[in-house]
Design a protein around this motif. Structure first.
Motif, mmCIF file in Angstrom:
data_model
loop_
_atom_site.group_PDB
_atom_site.id
_atom_site.type_symbol
_atom_site.label_atom_id
_atom_site.label_comp_id
_atom_site.label_asym_id
_atom_site.label_seq_id
_atom_site.Cartn_x
_atom_site.Cartn_y
_atom_site.Cartn_z
ATOM 1 N N UNK A 90 0.825 -1.210 0.000
ATOM 2 C CA UNK A 90 0.000 0.000 0.000
ATOM 3 C C UNK A 90 0.862 1.264 0.000
ATOM 4 N N UNK A 91 1.943 1.231 0.762
ATOM 5 C CA UNK A 91 2.862 2.368 0.813
ATOM 6 C C UNK A 91 3.473 2.623 -0.562
ATOM 7 N N UNK A 92 3.971 1.573 -1.209
ATOM 8 C CA UNK A 92 4.597 1.702 -2.529
ATOM 9 C C UNK A 92 3.592 2.236 -3.547
ATOM 10 N N UNK A 93 2.364 1.722 -3.502
ATOM 11 C CA UNK A 93 1.334 2.219 -4.422
ATOM 12 C C UNK A 93 1.098 3.709 -4.211
ATOM 13 N N UNK A 94 1.039 4.135 -2.957
ATOM 14 C CA UNK A 94 0.804 5.550 -2.655
ATOM 15 C C UNK A 94 1.974 6.411 -3.111
ATOM 16 N N UNK A 95 3.187 5.943 -2.889
ATOM 17 C CA UNK A 95 4.381 6.704 -3.272
ATOM 18 C C UNK A 95 4.465 6.872 -4.787
ATOM 19 N N UNK A 96 4.180 5.811 -5.526
ATOM 20 C CA UNK A 96 4.373 5.829 -6.975
ATOM 21 C C UNK A 96 3.148 6.303 -7.753
ATOM 22 N N UNK A 97 2.063 6.602 -7.059
ATOM 23 C CA UNK A 97 0.849 7.119 -7.684
ATOM 24 C C UNK A 97 1.073 8.573 -8.113
ATOM 25 N N UNK A 98 0.485 8.951 -9.236
ATOM 26 C CA UNK A 98 0.615 10.329 -9.712
ATOM 27 C C UNK A 98 0.102 11.294 -8.653
ATOM 28 N N UNK A 99 0.841 12.353 -8.482
ATOM 29 C CA UNK A 99 0.479 13.412 -7.542
ATOM 30 C C UNK A 99 1.146 14.678 -8.040
ATOM 31 N N UNK A 100 1.966 15.288 -7.203
ATOM 32 C CA UNK A 100 2.725 16.459 -7.640
ATOM 33 C C UNK A 100 3.664 16.085 -8.790
ATOM 34 N N UNK A 101 4.114 14.834 -8.796
ATOM 35 C CA UNK A 101 4.932 14.309 -9.894
ATOM 36 C C UNK A 101 4.132 13.225 -10.619
ATOM 37 N N UNK A 102 4.298 13.152 -11.923
ATOM 38 C CA UNK A 102 3.615 12.109 -12.692
ATOM 39 C C UNK A 102 4.304 10.759 -12.460
ATOM 40 N N UNK A 103 3.615 9.683 -12.841
ATOM 41 C CA UNK A 103 4.126 8.329 -12.590
ATOM 42 C C UNK A 103 5.424 8.043 -13.334
ATOM 43 N N UNK A 135 11.321 7.111 -13.048
ATOM 44 C CA UNK A 135 12.704 7.476 -13.378
ATOM 45 C C UNK A 135 13.517 7.688 -12.101
ATOM 46 N N UNK A 136 12.902 8.310 -11.109
ATOM 47 C CA UNK A 136 13.568 8.481 -9.811
ATOM 48 C C UNK A 136 13.836 7.113 -9.198
ATOM 49 N N UNK A 137 12.856 6.212 -9.282
ATOM 50 C CA UNK A 137 13.022 4.870 -8.715
ATOM 51 C C UNK A 137 14.127 4.090 -9.424
ATOM 52 N N UNK A 138 14.254 4.271 -10.734
ATOM 53 C CA UNK A 138 15.336 3.603 -11.474
ATOM 54 C C UNK A 138 16.690 4.100 -10.969
ATOM 55 N N UNK A 139 16.818 5.416 -10.802
ATOM 56 C CA UNK A 139 18.080 5.969 -10.282
ATOM 57 C C UNK A 139 18.350 5.442 -8.878
ATOM 58 N N UNK A 168 6.709 1.302 -19.405
ATOM 59 C CA UNK A 168 5.250 1.246 -19.543
ATOM 60 C C UNK A 168 4.620 2.629 -19.377
ATOM 61 N N UNK A 169 5.221 3.458 -18.547
ATOM 62 C CA UNK A 169 4.700 4.806 -18.289
ATOM 63 C C UNK A 169 5.175 5.815 -19.324
ATOM 64 N N UNK A 170 5.932 5.352 -20.321
ATOM 65 C CA UNK A 170 6.331 6.221 -21.420
ATOM 66 C C UNK A 170 7.757 6.710 -21.407
ATOM 67 N N UNK A 171 8.582 6.235 -20.484
ATOM 68 C CA UNK A 171 9.982 6.662 -20.442
ATOM 69 C C UNK A 171 10.733 6.096 -21.641
ATOM 70 N N UNK A 172 11.562 6.930 -22.233
ATOM 71 C CA UNK A 172 12.394 6.479 -23.354
ATOM 72 C C UNK A 172 13.673 5.846 -22.807
ATOM 73 N N UNK A 173 14.354 5.124 -23.665
ATOM 74 C CA UNK A 173 15.643 4.535 -23.278
ATOM 75 C C UNK A 173 16.634 5.636 -22.893
ATOM 76 N N UNK A 174 16.579 6.756 -23.604
ATOM 77 C CA UNK A 174 17.482 7.866 -23.324
ATOM 78 C C UNK A 174 17.188 8.474 -21.945
ATOM 79 N N UNK A 175 15.909 8.616 -21.605
ATOM 80 C CA UNK A 175 15.555 9.136 -20.283
ATOM 81 C C UNK A 175 16.047 8.192 -19.186
#
Length: 177
Positions: A32-45, A50-54, A74-81
């Protein structure tokens, strides 16, 4: 020599269920915590992924690297991003090491007798002042000179805008302290 499958068994629904069964309430609360953290809010998913990958690269968790890379795509990040986010993680890890070099410089000066402070007065985390930065740079000037263009390139707007890169760096700095 052990192979990767022995060191890092594949993540499967079965292993997830086994882990969850050992501490069901904690597992449920964590999900539940992870879902809340990664849900769109002030920042999009996508940005959050991308932050989680870093972050996954800083913590060197192969499972998180795979999972967050997959979801970021899946959320639209490119390989370059994704690669730019990974370079921010690399710069953050290196930068953290460089910041902590103040501890070694302080110790070197005490040992060499060039410090104004004594061994009893030393700080566990000396301040990274401009003077300390000059001392560190003076001990390895060619390396510092090669660092500056690297950091400039990492944080220059590219596939990821400069603001988002700074947000990723902020997350990385919390992990690397």
């Amino acid at each position: 020599m052990r192979n990767n499958k022995e060191l890092f068994p594949p993540a499967t629904p079965e292993t997830a269920k086994k882990r969850a069964a050992l501490a069901p309430e904690v597992a449920k609360d964590f999900r539940n915590f992870i879902k809340a953290v990664l849900k769109a809010g002030a920042l999009d998913e996508k940005t959050k992924q991308l932050i989680a990958v870093a972050a996954a690269h800083v913590t060197q968790c192969p499972y998180s690297i795979q999972e967050h890379t997959r979801i970021a795509k899946q959320k639209g990040a490119s390989n370059e991003e994704l690669m730019e986010a990974i370079w921010i993680a690399a710069a953050g890890r290196a930068s953290g090491s460089y910041q902590f070099a103040a501890i070694a410089v302080q110790e070197m000066e005490i040992i060499d007798g060039t410090s104004e402070i004594t061994n009893e007065e030393k700080e566990l985390h000396p301040q990274n002042t401009i003077e300390m930065a000059r001392k560190k740079a003076g001990l390895a000037p060619s390396i510092v000179e090669s660092w500056r263009p690297f950091v400039t390139a990492v944080f220059k707007a590219g596939a990821i805008d400069a603001k988002t890169k700074q947000l990723i760096a902020l997350a990385v700095s919390h992990i690397t302290q």
